[in-house]
Design an enzyme around this catalytic site. Structure first.
Site, PDB file in Angstrom:
ATOM      1  N   MET A  30       0.840  -1.174   0.000  1.00  0.00           N
ATOM      2  CA  MET A  30       0.000   0.000   0.000  1.00  0.00           C
ATOM      3  C   MET A  30       0.888   1.242   0.000  1.00  0.00           C
ATOM      4  O   MET A  30       1.602   1.492   0.956  1.00  0.00           O
ATOM      5  CB  MET A  30      -0.892   0.005   1.247  1.00  0.00           C
ATOM      6  N   PRO A  31       0.856   2.031  -1.064  1.00  0.00           N
ATOM      7  CA  PRO A  31       1.602   3.291  -1.066  1.00  0.00           C
ATOM      8  C   PRO A  31       0.987   4.294  -0.093  1.00  0.00           C
ATOM      9  O   PRO A  31      -0.221   4.509  -0.093  1.00  0.00           O
ATOM     10  CB  PRO A  31       1.473   3.789  -2.501  1.00  0.00           C
ATOM     11  N   ASN A  32       1.828   4.866   0.745  1.00  0.00           N
ATOM     12  CA  ASN A  32       1.404   5.912   1.674  1.00  0.00           C
ATOM     13  C   ASN A  32       2.097   7.211   1.297  1.00  0.00           C
ATOM     14  O   ASN A  32       3.307   7.229   1.101  1.00  0.00           O
ATOM     15  CB  ASN A  32       1.769   5.552   3.114  1.00  0.00           C
ATOM     16  N   ALA A  75      -5.585   1.244  -2.965  1.00  0.00           N
ATOM     17  CA  ALA A  75      -4.377   0.931  -2.204  1.00  0.00           C
ATOM     18  C   ALA A  75      -3.615   2.184  -1.783  1.00  0.00           C
ATOM     19  O   ALA A  75      -2.751   2.113  -0.920  1.00  0.00           O
ATOM     20  CB  ALA A  75      -3.466   0.030  -3.029  1.00  0.00           C
ATOM     21  N   GLN A 131      -2.964   5.545   0.046  1.00  0.00           N
ATOM     22  CA  GLN A 131      -3.406   6.309   1.226  1.00  0.00           C
ATOM     23  C   GLN A 131      -2.662   7.624   1.256  1.00  0.00           C
ATOM     24  O   GLN A 131      -1.435   7.656   1.149  1.00  0.00           O
ATOM     25  CB  GLN A 131      -3.126   5.525   2.500  1.00  0.00           C
TER      26      GLN A 131
END
Length: 62
Positions: free
Chosen positions: A1-3, A38, A40
């Protein structure tokens, strides 16, 4: 998940934040080949009395 964490001075409208979130999400989806769900994004709004440049608070420069 890219933050993604984005810090910016307070004062943006909800519409500006929505558009920024949409564009940043699209850029991440295109470059990292992931699903939008995905991605955030965390936005930190900083008041002008909580940031300083050259020893001077931003609120004192305006």
């Amino acid at each position: 998940m890219p933050n993604v964490v984005i810090d910016f001075l307070e004062g943006r409208t909800i519409e500006q934040k929505r558009e920024m979130a949409k564009r940043v999400t699209n850029a991440i989806v295109e470059t990292l080949n992931c699903k939008p769900e995905a991605v955030q994004i965390i936005m930190h709004e900083i008041s002008k009395d909580q940031i300083a440049n050259g020893g001077v608070l931003r609120c004192d420069k305006d």
